[in-house]
Design an enzyme around this catalytic site. Sequence first.
Site, PDB file in Angstrom:
ATOM      1  N   TYR A  94      -8.484  -2.652   2.526  1.00 27.94           N
ATOM      2  CA  TYR A  94      -7.369  -2.923   3.429  1.00 27.94           C
ATOM      3  C   TYR A  94      -6.265  -1.915   3.170  1.00 27.94           C
ATOM      4  CZ  TYR A  94      -5.567  -6.106  -0.326  1.00 27.94           C
ATOM      5  OH  TYR A  94      -5.135  -6.672  -1.501  1.00 27.94           O
ATOM      6  N   CYS A  95      -5.525  -1.601   4.213  1.00 28.43           N
ATOM      7  CA  CYS A  95      -4.474  -0.570   4.184  1.00 28.43           C
ATOM      8  C   CYS A  95      -4.987   0.735   3.571  1.00 28.43           C
ATOM      9  CB  CYS A  95      -3.247  -1.071   3.419  1.00 28.43           C
ATOM     10  SG  CYS A  95      -1.747  -0.091   3.708  1.00 28.43           S
ATOM     11  N   PRO A  96      -6.075   1.298   4.117  1.00 26.69           N
ATOM     12  CA  PRO A  96      -6.631   2.525   3.538  1.00 26.69           C
ATOM     13  C   PRO A  96      -5.710   3.724   3.753  1.00 26.69           C
ATOM     14  CG  PRO A  96      -7.685   2.032   5.623  1.00 26.69           C
ATOM     15  CD  PRO A  96      -6.796   0.858   5.316  1.00 26.69           C
ATOM     16  N   LYS A 139     -10.778  -0.028  -5.218  1.00 25.36           N
ATOM     17  CA  LYS A 139      -9.334   0.118  -5.060  1.00 25.36           C
ATOM     18  C   LYS A 139      -8.566  -1.028  -5.698  1.00 25.36           C
ATOM     19  CE  LYS A 139      -5.903   0.390  -1.285  1.00 25.36           C
ATOM     20  NZ  LYS A 139      -5.753   0.607   0.168  1.00 25.36           N
TER      21      LYS A 139
END
Length: 281
Positions: free
Chosen positions: A151-153, A164
């Site tokens: 998420y939120c790459p 991550k």
Amino acid sequence: MKNWENMMAHTTFRYMDHSTTNMFDQEQYTALHSFAIDDALALSVSEKLSPPTMRLWVHEQTIVLGIPDAKLPYIHEGVEQLKQAGYHVVIRNSGGLAVALDSGVLNISLIFPDVKNVSIQEGYEAMVSFVQYMLSDLTKRIEAYEIIHSYCPGDYDLSINGRKFAGISQRRVKDGAAVQIYLDVEGDSFKRASVIRDFYTVSKRGESTKFSYPTVDPNVMCSLSELLQTPLTVNDMKRRAMNALLKVSEHVVETNFTPTEYAHYRKRLVQMKKRNTVIPE
């Protein structure tokens, strides 16, 4: 490229711990307030009314959406699902997409002056290097590159062995910048990612969109405790952040908001609340 230690090594650095309490208002302390606080500090640093600042903050059961998330075709349904699951939902004023915050996630804001002479990439690199330094006794394997299906790459995702544990955003106000990172320290990272995955499933419903939203795979996300096989806590990370700051800056001071900063904060809070009127009650 500016050396990160030069960016951090000011004669005086300010330290603010807002991880447990709201120092300003009687209303509930939420991420909405934190983004307003960082804006106020960026203005103060820009105007040379404050030294560079490190601020720590934590928020329970919160999903922070990015500006593009508000344009999802079924955003109201997605937000309603989050609220039914007990999450507070906020749209931030800095870059990026949805992230999950709770008591196991530490947010660090590094607020620098004179950013007209500092590139956006240098701001990101300073935060990456600071975190690597902060954890250098535990690992040398922290890398910064985009983790697909997180998420939120972004280009400055922090990971170990491809999983991550942190993401960085940046907010510039006049000649000040708040470089903000969330650190997934402890707790259930799989659940956090699953919540974001389900939010996008409901909010998009398979429709084509101009903006490319992530297809989240919870298996690519992980906490530092799990990655390092070390029982780290948010308090451990707070101590590490302070110790790292003490090593790279000559003096560290803890001071409260000035009246001018409080005035900036109140104006920015109004702006944040206006930005968040698109979220259903």
